[in-house]
Design a protein around this motif. Sequence first.
Motif, PDB file in Angstrom:
ATOM      1  N   UNK A 118       0.845  -1.351  -0.074  1.00 21.09           N
ATOM      2  CA  UNK A 118      -0.065   0.064   0.040  1.00 21.09           C
ATOM      3  C   UNK A 118       0.864   1.126   0.033  1.00 21.09           C
ATOM      4  N   UNK A 119       2.441   1.213   0.283  1.00 20.57           N
ATOM      5  CA  UNK A 119       2.851   2.171   0.476  1.00 20.57           C
ATOM      6  C   UNK A 119       3.074   2.976  -1.025  1.00 20.57           C
ATOM      7  N   UNK A 120       2.662   1.982  -2.181  1.00 22.57           N
ATOM      8  CA  UNK A 120       2.619   2.806  -3.599  1.00 22.57           C
ATOM      9  C   UNK A 120       1.862   3.733  -3.754  1.00 22.57           C
ATOM     10  N   UNK A 121       0.608   3.812  -2.691  1.00 20.87           N
ATOM     11  CA  UNK A 121      -0.334   5.118  -2.924  1.00 20.87           C
ATOM     12  C   UNK A 121       0.598   6.319  -2.466  1.00 20.87           C
ATOM     13  N   UNK A 122       1.556   6.158  -1.780  1.00 22.51           N
ATOM     14  CA  UNK A 122       2.438   7.282  -1.205  1.00 22.51           C
ATOM     15  C   UNK A 122       3.513   7.622  -2.221  1.00 22.51           C
ATOM     16  N   UNK A 123       4.062   6.430  -2.594  1.00 21.86           N
ATOM     17  CA  UNK A 123       5.293   6.523  -3.542  1.00 21.86           C
ATOM     18  C   UNK A 123       5.178   6.837  -4.853  1.00 21.86           C
ATOM     19  N   UNK A 124       4.255   6.225  -5.365  1.00 18.33           N
ATOM     20  CA  UNK A 124       3.784   6.171  -6.755  1.00 18.33           C
ATOM     21  C   UNK A 124       2.274   6.755  -6.934  1.00 18.33           C
ATOM     22  N   UNK A 125       2.000   7.764  -6.495  1.00 16.42           N
ATOM     23  CA  UNK A 125       0.470   8.187  -6.567  1.00 16.42           C
ATOM     24  C   UNK A 125       0.071   8.420  -7.853  1.00 16.42           C
ATOM     25  N   UNK A 126       0.909   9.026  -8.905  1.00 14.13           N
ATOM     26  CA  UNK A 126       0.436   9.345 -10.089  1.00 14.13           C
ATOM     27  C   UNK A 126       0.275   7.980 -11.003  1.00 14.13           C
ATOM     28  N   UNK A 127       1.230   7.193 -10.908  1.00 10.08           N
ATOM     29  CA  UNK A 127       1.271   5.975 -11.655  1.00 10.08           C
ATOM     30  C   UNK A 127       0.014   4.964 -11.074  1.00 10.08           C
TER      31      UNK A 127
END
Length: 211
Positions: A182-191
Amino acid sequence: MGNFSLFTILIIVINVIISFKGFDDYGFFERYKFNVGAIKRGDQFRVFSSGFLHADRSHLLFNMITLFFFADRVVFHLGQVNFLAVYVGSLVLGSLLSYYFHKDEYHYSAVGASGAVMGIVYSAILLDPNMRINVFIPGYVFGIGYLIYSIYGMKKRIGNIGHDAHFGGAVGGYLITLIMKPSLFETQPVMVFVLAIPIVILLVMHKLGKI
C-alpha cells in the motif's frame, strides 16, 4: 534485477508440460479448458486449470517469454511467495471476468496463461514505472495501451482472443500488488492513478451497456 525466481521457472515448466500434454491429447485438452457450460455443470476447476493450457506452441511461447522478462521485477519488489500470489490471483480473476462476460454463452471456451501473465506485467509496471519495453517504450504506456486495446477487443470481439481474461488478469495484478504494498499510494500516486484509468473506462462502458 538479479532475482530470477525458482517459482518462475517452476511455473514455466508446468505450463510447458501441461500445454504439450494438451497438444497431444484432445480429451485432456477438452477436460481442462475453460468452458462456460462445463463450469455451470460443476467443473469449477477449469477456472484454474485452463490457465496452464495453450492453443498452440506460439501461444505458449509468447506467454512464457513475456512472463520471463517481467517476473523478476515482481519477485525483486514483493518476494517469491507474493509473486506466486499475484500470478495465481491474476489467473483466477482473469477467468472469472471471462465467465462474467460470457456466462450466457454455454459454448464459450478459452485457454492460456495470458490473464496471469498480464497480472505480472501490470504488477511489474506499477512497482517499477521507469521500466521500458524494447528499450524505447515506457512500461506504463505499454500497460495502458494494451488494456485499451483489450477493451476494444472485448467490444468488437476481435479474433479468437480472450481479451476479457487479459483485462481481468491486469486488474488482479493491480489490486493484489496495491494490497501487498500500500506504500505505492504514497510513493507512486500518479502511476497508481494512471494505471487505474483503463479499469475505470471498462467499468463505465459496462455500466452504460457499451460492452
